[in-house]
Design a protein around this motif. Sequence first.
Motif, short mmCIF file in Angstrom:
data_model
loop_
_atom_site.label_atom_id
_atom_site.label_comp_id
_atom_site.label_asym_id
_atom_site.label_seq_id
_atom_site.Cartn_x
_atom_site.Cartn_y
_atom_site.Cartn_z
N LEU A 64 -61.07 21.73 19.53
CA LEU A 64 -61.54 22.39 20.75
C LEU A 64 -63.04 22.70 20.71
CD1 LEU A 64 -58.65 24.97 21.38
CD2 LEU A 64 -59.03 22.76 22.50
N THR A 91 -60.41 27.57 13.44
CA THR A 91 -59.32 27.39 14.40
C THR A 91 -59.69 26.38 15.46
OG1 THR A 91 -58.53 29.66 14.05
CG2 THR A 91 -57.84 28.55 16.07
N ASN A 96 -49.14 26.72 9.50
CA ASN A 96 -50.11 26.77 10.60
C ASN A 96 -50.70 28.17 10.79
OD1 ASN A 96 -49.97 24.01 11.36
ND2 ASN A 96 -48.07 24.40 12.48
N ARG A 140 -53.80 27.92 21.99
CA ARG A 140 -53.23 26.59 22.20
C ARG A 140 -52.50 26.52 23.54
NH1 ARG A 140 -50.52 26.60 17.98
NH2 ARG A 140 -52.04 25.58 16.61
N ARG A 141 -51.78 27.57 23.88
CA ARG A 141 -51.00 27.59 25.12
C ARG A 141 -51.92 27.60 26.35
NH1 ARG A 141 -45.65 29.32 26.07
NH2 ARG A 141 -45.25 29.84 28.25
N PRO A 174 -54.30 31.69 17.35
CA PRO A 174 -54.12 30.24 17.57
C PRO A 174 -53.02 29.87 18.57
CG PRO A 174 -54.47 30.71 15.25
CD PRO A 174 -54.28 32.03 15.92
N PRO A 175 -51.78 30.42 18.48
CA PRO A 175 -50.76 29.98 19.45
C PRO A 175 -51.10 30.35 20.89
CG PRO A 175 -49.96 31.80 18.08
CD PRO A 175 -51.22 31.34 17.48
N MET A 196 -57.99 22.70 15.95
CA MET A 196 -57.34 22.39 17.22
C MET A 196 -58.15 21.40 18.05
SD MET A 196 -56.10 26.26 18.20
CE MET A 196 -55.33 25.74 19.74
N GLY A 256 -54.06 24.33 26.75
CA GLY A 256 -53.22 23.20 27.10
C GLY A 256 -53.07 23.02 28.60
N ALA A 268 -58.13 32.15 27.63
CA ALA A 268 -58.34 31.48 26.35
C ALA A 268 -59.46 32.17 25.56
CB ALA A 268 -58.69 30.01 26.58
#
Length: 440
Positions: free
Chosen positions: A174, A168, A41, A414-415, A410-411, A172, A418, A365
């Motif tokens: 998005l 990305t 990933n 994503r967090r 990315p992490p 994801m 979310g 974000a």
Amino acid sequence: MAVAIGPVPAISHDAMLVFLVQIGVLLIVATALGRLAARLNLPAVVGELAAGILVGPSLLGTVAPTVSERLLPRDAEQMHLLGAVAQLGVLLLVGITGAHIDLGLLRRRRVAIAWVSVGSVLLPLALGIGLGFLLPASVMGGNGHRPVFALFIGVAVAVSALPVIAKTLLDMKLMHRNVGQVIIGAAAVSDILGWLLLSIVSATATVGFRAGVVAESVGYLLLVLAATVFLARPLVGRVMRTVQRSANGSDLGIAAVVVLLVLAAAGTHALKMEPMLGAFLCGTLIGSLGAESRRFLELARPFVMGVLAPLFLATAGLQVDLTALQRPAVLGAALITLLVAVGAKLAGGYLGARMGRLAHDEALAIGAGLNARGVVEIVLASVGLNIGVLNSASYTIVVLVAVVTSVMAPPILRRTVGRMAQTSGELEREREYAAQPVAS
């Protein structure tokens, strides 16, 4: 009076053999490590860049210097062969990057994107320039007058990587979200400003930082932008319409877009600006002409992304010398540069988003998404090394920033996303995206 020119000597057997082996080895390692990175990933660029680092002086040159010398001989002409292929790859890669820019999106979301762009570019640029004046002279290149070096560091800190960010967001799912559109729009502005500023750095690197040189560079930039809008756009449009009417449209279309990108790069290079700027602007033009024109770039994309781009990234990795980090001054400079790059982009994106009246989570974000520098940063680093603004130590530092920020984005994104509920408009846009394939 005509001058008789004799036949050009053919490349020697040994030079051709080394060249072919170099391409084969680098592609094998880059492809394998790129796929490994994807399985973890991580952006494929991380693995492809690591291929050059492993084959270069950081590992193979240290562990098996004899093998390294046979594969990468210290011969300028030999390395220029590999560099020429890599240069073609980066021009096409930058052109495809330009085609990702949605000019309609920039217009529709112009207020929020404007604030985010101002914050995410100007603050990192200012802090990066300040950092450039404070870094030790040992990380400056031979042509690196301090103001030029500082401006280059500012540009390196300020840019984002549109290709990595776009992929990305697509991976994801998005791209249909409001926050995703703002990120893409701000990344497009960041890319454009980055290439423009890089042209100024390149022009001043050889003669020093003087007001007259900067004014001339800005004048050439304005000339290029005017020519792009008033001359190149109708010309490119006519070429693409002619190609679309051809019975053999696909083959001719691929050839046409490659020719346009290369000639646009030659045009900016003739004005003593970076050829990547011409390729980027031409790619943006082609992308703005509609799906039919973009299709020809997409047809060329598999070869560029599967062969030429990994070869360029692996070649860029060959210049990285991680052993330089053993020196305390270089390691300290790397950590400080990374801290400034991450903090400035995150803070700039967040503050810009808040000024644009976006919510806290959206602002976080956006700051996280824009932090990815990836391929764009690596291209900048390669240019800096080629024009003598960077040396091997500072080149390694800039490439490390590109890799670390691309892995971090990315992490965090994503967090933060979310925690954000989808709006009715985003759900409608998601259905539209599901109904129509989107090029990555």
